[in-house]
Design an enzyme around this catalytic site. Structure first.
Site, PDB file in Angstrom:
ATOM      1  N   CYS A 126       4.425   9.203  -0.318  1.00  0.00           N
ATOM      2  CA  CYS A 126       3.009   9.579  -0.346  1.00  0.00           C
ATOM      3  C   CYS A 126       2.796  10.525  -1.510  1.00  0.00           C
ATOM      4  CB  CYS A 126       2.592  10.244   0.962  1.00  0.00           C
ATOM      5  SG  CYS A 126       0.896  10.844   0.922  1.00  0.00           S
ATOM      6  N   HIS A 145       5.901   4.762  12.353  1.00  0.00           N
ATOM      7  CA  HIS A 145       5.797   4.687  10.878  1.00  0.00           C
ATOM      8  C   HIS A 145       6.760   5.743  10.332  1.00  0.00           C
ATOM      9  CE1 HIS A 145       3.206   4.205   7.135  1.00  0.00           C
ATOM     10  NE2 HIS A 145       3.771   5.370   6.886  1.00  0.00           N
ATOM     11  N   ASN A 185       8.969   4.136   3.283  1.00  0.00           N
ATOM     12  CA  ASN A 185       9.167   3.771   4.684  1.00  0.00           C
ATOM     13  C   ASN A 185      10.530   3.131   4.834  1.00  0.00           C
ATOM     14  OD1 ASN A 185       6.076   3.550   4.378  1.00  0.00           O
ATOM     15  ND2 ASN A 185       6.464   3.564   6.568  1.00  0.00           N
ATOM     16  N   ARG A 205       0.831  -1.206   0.000  1.00  0.00           N
ATOM     17  CA  ARG A 205       0.000   0.000   0.000  1.00  0.00           C
ATOM     18  C   ARG A 205       0.870   1.262   0.000  1.00  0.00           C
ATOM     19  NH1 ARG A 205      -0.495   4.687   2.644  1.00  0.00           N
ATOM     20  NH2 ARG A 205       0.020   3.592   4.572  1.00  0.00           N
ATOM     21  N   ASP A 206       1.585   1.495   1.094  1.00  0.00           N
ATOM     22  CA  ASP A 206       2.331   2.761   1.200  1.00  0.00           C
ATOM     23  C   ASP A 206       3.461   2.796   0.182  1.00  0.00           C
ATOM     24  OD1 ASP A 206       2.728   5.259   2.224  1.00  0.00           O
ATOM     25  OD2 ASP A 206       3.601   4.628   4.114  1.00  0.00           O
TER      26      ASP A 206
HETATM   27  P1  HMG Z   1     -13.187  14.230  -2.820  1.00  0.00           P
HETATM   28  O1  HMG Z   1     -12.861  14.496  -4.243  1.00  0.00           O
HETATM   29  O2  HMG Z   1     -13.324  15.399  -1.887  1.00  0.00           O
HETATM   30  O3  HMG Z   1     -14.435  13.244  -2.659  1.00  0.00           O
HETATM   31  O4  HMG Z   1     -12.048  13.271  -2.275  1.00  0.00           O
HETATM   32  P2  HMG Z   1     -15.987  13.441  -2.782  1.00  0.00           P
HETATM   33  O5  HMG Z   1     -16.576  12.887  -1.535  1.00  0.00           O
HETATM   34  O6  HMG Z   1     -16.307  14.866  -3.166  1.00  0.00           O
HETATM   35  O7  HMG Z   1     -16.354  12.478  -4.005  1.00  0.00           O
HETATM   36  C1  HMG Z   1     -15.863  12.745  -5.307  1.00  0.00           C
HETATM   37  C2  HMG Z   1     -15.976  11.476  -6.142  1.00  0.00           C
HETATM   38  O8  HMG Z   1     -15.121  10.458  -5.600  1.00  0.00           O
HETATM   39  C3  HMG Z   1     -17.370  10.878  -6.170  1.00  0.00           C
HETATM   40  O9  HMG Z   1     -17.530  10.238  -7.434  1.00  0.00           O
HETATM   41  C4  HMG Z   1     -17.304   9.810  -5.115  1.00  0.00           C
HETATM   42  O10 HMG Z   1     -18.246   8.759  -5.308  1.00  0.00           O
HETATM   43  C5  HMG Z   1     -15.905   9.293  -5.292  1.00  0.00           C
HETATM   44  P3  HMG Z   1     -18.235  10.994  -8.680  1.00  0.00           P
HETATM   45  O11 HMG Z   1     -19.606  11.351  -8.170  1.00  0.00           O
HETATM   46  O12 HMG Z   1     -17.381  12.197  -8.965  1.00  0.00           O
HETATM   47  O13 HMG Z   1     -18.211   9.954  -9.754  1.00  0.00           O
HETATM   48  N1  HMG Z   1     -15.363   8.677  -4.059  1.00  0.00           N
HETATM   49  C6  HMG Z   1     -14.800   7.452  -4.012  1.00  0.00           C
HETATM   50  N2  HMG Z   1     -14.556   6.511  -4.949  1.00  0.00           N
HETATM   51  C7  HMG Z   1     -13.952   5.376  -4.532  1.00  0.00           C
HETATM   52  N3  HMG Z   1     -13.570   5.139  -3.260  1.00  0.00           N
HETATM   53  C8  HMG Z   1     -13.780   6.057  -2.304  1.00  0.00           C
HETATM   54  C9  HMG Z   1     -14.418   7.275  -2.671  1.00  0.00           C
HETATM   55  N4  HMG Z   1     -14.779   8.364  -1.973  1.00  0.00           N
HETATM   56  C10 HMG Z   1     -15.353   9.217  -2.840  1.00  0.00           C
HETATM   57  N5  HMG Z   1     -13.394   5.816  -1.039  1.00  0.00           N
HETATM   58  C11 HMG Z   1     -11.295  11.503  -0.803  1.00  0.00           C
HETATM   59  C12 HMG Z   1     -12.044  12.826  -0.903  1.00  0.00           C
HETATM   60  C13 HMG Z   1     -11.054  11.233   0.667  1.00  0.00           C
HETATM   61  C14 HMG Z   1     -12.126  10.399  -1.412  1.00  0.00           C
HETATM   62  C15 HMG Z   1      -9.963  11.640  -1.578  1.00  0.00           C
HETATM   63  O14 HMG Z   1      -9.304  12.783  -1.126  1.00  0.00           O
HETATM   64  C16 HMG Z   1      -9.053  10.455  -1.410  1.00  0.00           C
HETATM   65  O15 HMG Z   1      -9.360   9.368  -1.876  1.00  0.00           O
HETATM   66  N6  HMG Z   1      -7.882  10.648  -0.754  1.00  0.00           N
HETATM   67  C17 HMG Z   1      -6.955   9.559  -0.477  1.00  0.00           C
HETATM   68  C18 HMG Z   1      -5.550  10.028  -0.617  1.00  0.00           C
HETATM   69  C19 HMG Z   1      -4.603   8.896  -0.297  1.00  0.00           C
HETATM   70  O16 HMG Z   1      -4.904   7.727  -0.461  1.00  0.00           O
HETATM   71  N7  HMG Z   1      -3.377   9.263   0.195  1.00  0.00           N
HETATM   72  C20 HMG Z   1      -2.376   8.304   0.522  1.00  0.00           C
HETATM   73  C21 HMG Z   1      -2.681   7.519   1.761  1.00  0.00           C
HETATM   74  S1  HMG Z   1      -2.329   8.392   3.282  1.00  0.00           S
HETATM   75  C22 HMG Z   1      -0.631   8.167   3.508  1.00  0.00           C
HETATM   76  O17 HMG Z   1       0.046   7.691   2.630  1.00  0.00           O
HETATM   77  C23 HMG Z   1      -0.028   8.471   4.853  1.00  0.00           C
HETATM   78  C24 HMG Z   1       0.250   7.201   5.687  1.00  0.00           C
HETATM   79  O18 HMG Z   1       1.108   6.313   5.004  1.00  0.00           O
HETATM   80  C25 HMG Z   1       0.873   7.575   7.022  1.00  0.00           C
HETATM   81  C26 HMG Z   1       2.085   8.516   6.863  1.00  0.00           C
HETATM   82  O19 HMG Z   1       3.060   8.189   6.173  1.00  0.00           O
HETATM   83  O20 HMG Z   1       1.992   9.588   7.456  1.00  0.00           O
HETATM   84  C27 HMG Z   1      -1.064   6.460   6.002  1.00  0.00           C
HETATM   85 MG    MG Z   2       3.312   6.488   4.983  1.00  0.00          MG
END
Ligand code: HMG
Ligand code: MG
Length: 284
Positions: A238, A205, A247, A13-14
């Site tokens: 990320c 992490h 990581n 994933r990450d």
């Molecule tokens: P948004 O654009 O504000 O979402 O994104 P929305 O609620 O306005 O919806 C827009 C569209 O997305 C809609 O579809 C929804 O149905 C769809 P449309 O009507 O346009 O066809 N939608 C989805 N589709 C599939 N799966 C879903 C989903 N939700 C809405 N779950 C949202 C908001 C949170 C969805 C977006 O910002 C997002 O997906 N962000 C994720 C970013 C991400 O994955 N980042 C990396 C992971 S975090 C990380 O790496 C840190 C970590 O490792 C720890 C560290 O290192 O610190 C964990």
């Molecule tokens: Mg991370």
């Protein structure tokens, strides 16, 4: 036998979420299956986020449907909201993780929401997960530094960790998203979080951008943390934290922990082989 330290493998994933070129689902499945053979108790196989935001994770349901599950391993995935939660449950995930930021700038960039709004999204997830006995892990990102807001106050990390723990997350993974943390800033952060979350429920992490990840592991170990996230082959970063690298590499972390006398239950030879495979995915 040495004291137990667990490595939670987050590479599929990450690690892979940050790869710009598409990686075939069969390769992702092969990676997870090899990781299962290495002996992990928990592997994060992907995420159910918007495919527009992170295209690389779009096929996590197919990964979960096709991997060879072993009874000793829990297969986990990130979910940002109820949409992702529903798909994750249908895909028979063994545990989920919700993820929040300690800084407003990264929260907006990563999930298009304030910290408070993201917490509000998590409440119905935690409520439903409790009913179906699905374990939920909580991440806090930017625990020392944020790409948008600069240095992060340990008190802000403690507040977010406290909220996630109080909501029902069984473990709080403290993410140095940028890899800019140092033993000093990481220690201050853990001491602040410790007022709200028992150290036995924390995980470290650490991204390795500045080469401090193992030093940060050492200072977290000294404070009692016994779970660390690692990405095989040091994959990743990320997509919403530009410049951040992967990581700490799981194979290096395992060798380090074993050298210190800890027991991880992992097979170093298998880890080294899977690391080569993982690095090959990046180069492909
Ligand atoms: P948004 O654009 O504000 O979402 O994104 P929305 O609620 O306005 O919806 C827009 C569209 O997305 C809609 O579809 C929804 O149905 C769809 P449309 O009507 O346009 O066809 N939608 C989805 N589709 C599939 N799966 C879903 C989903 N939700 C809405 N779950 C949202 C908001 C949170 C969805 C977006 O910002 C997002 O997906 N962000 C994720 C970013 C991400 O994955 N980042 C990396 C992971 S975090 C990380 O790496 C840190 C970590 O490792 C720890 C560290 O290192 O610190 C964990
Ligand atoms: Mg991370």
């Amino acid at each position: 036998m040495g004291e137990r330290v667990e490595i939670f493998e987050v590479g599929p994933r990450d690690g892979l979420q940050n790869e710009p070129q598409p990686i075939e689902v069969a390769q992702k499945i092969a990676l997870v299956d090899q990781l299962s053979d290495a002996g992990f108790r928990r592997i994060e196989v992907g995420s159910f986020v918007s495919p527009k935001w992170v295209p690389q994770m779009a096929e996590t349901d197919k990964v979960l449907a096709t991997i060879t599950r072993t009874s000793k391993t829990r297969y986990a995935a990130l979910v940002p909201n109820m949409i992702g939660y529903g798909v994750a449950v249908t895909a028979r995930v063994d545990e989920i993780a919700v993820f929040a930021s300690a800084s407003e700038g990264f929260s907006k960039a990563n999930v298009n929401a304030t910290i408070a709004e993201s917490m509000a999204r998590f409440r119905p997830i935690l409520d439903d997960a409790r009913h179906i006995d699905l374990p939920v892990r909580g991440y806090v990102s930017c625990v020392t530094d944020c790409p948008h807001d600069g240095t992060v106050d340990p008190g802000d990390v403690a507040r977010v960790a406290d909220q996630l723990f109080a909501m029902g997350c069984y473990e709080i993974s403290l993410g140095d998203t940028l890899g800019r943390g140092t033993p000093d800033s990481v220690s201050r952060m853990i001491l602040a979080v410790r007022d709200y979350v028992p150290v036995g429920r924390m995980a470290g992490h650490f991204h390795d951008t500045n080469g401090h990840a193992l030093d940060n592991v050492d200072c977290a170990l000294a404070l009692g943390v016994r779970v660390f996230d690692g990405a095989i082959g040091g994959l990743g970063g990320c997509p919403y934290a530009l410049g951040a690298t992967g990581n700490v590499a799981t194979e290096d972390l395992n060798a380090h922990l074993v050298r210190l006398g800890f027991e991880t239950g992992l097979d170093q030879d298998v880890l080294d082989q899977v690391a080569s495979f993982a690095k090959g995915l990046r180069a492909a």
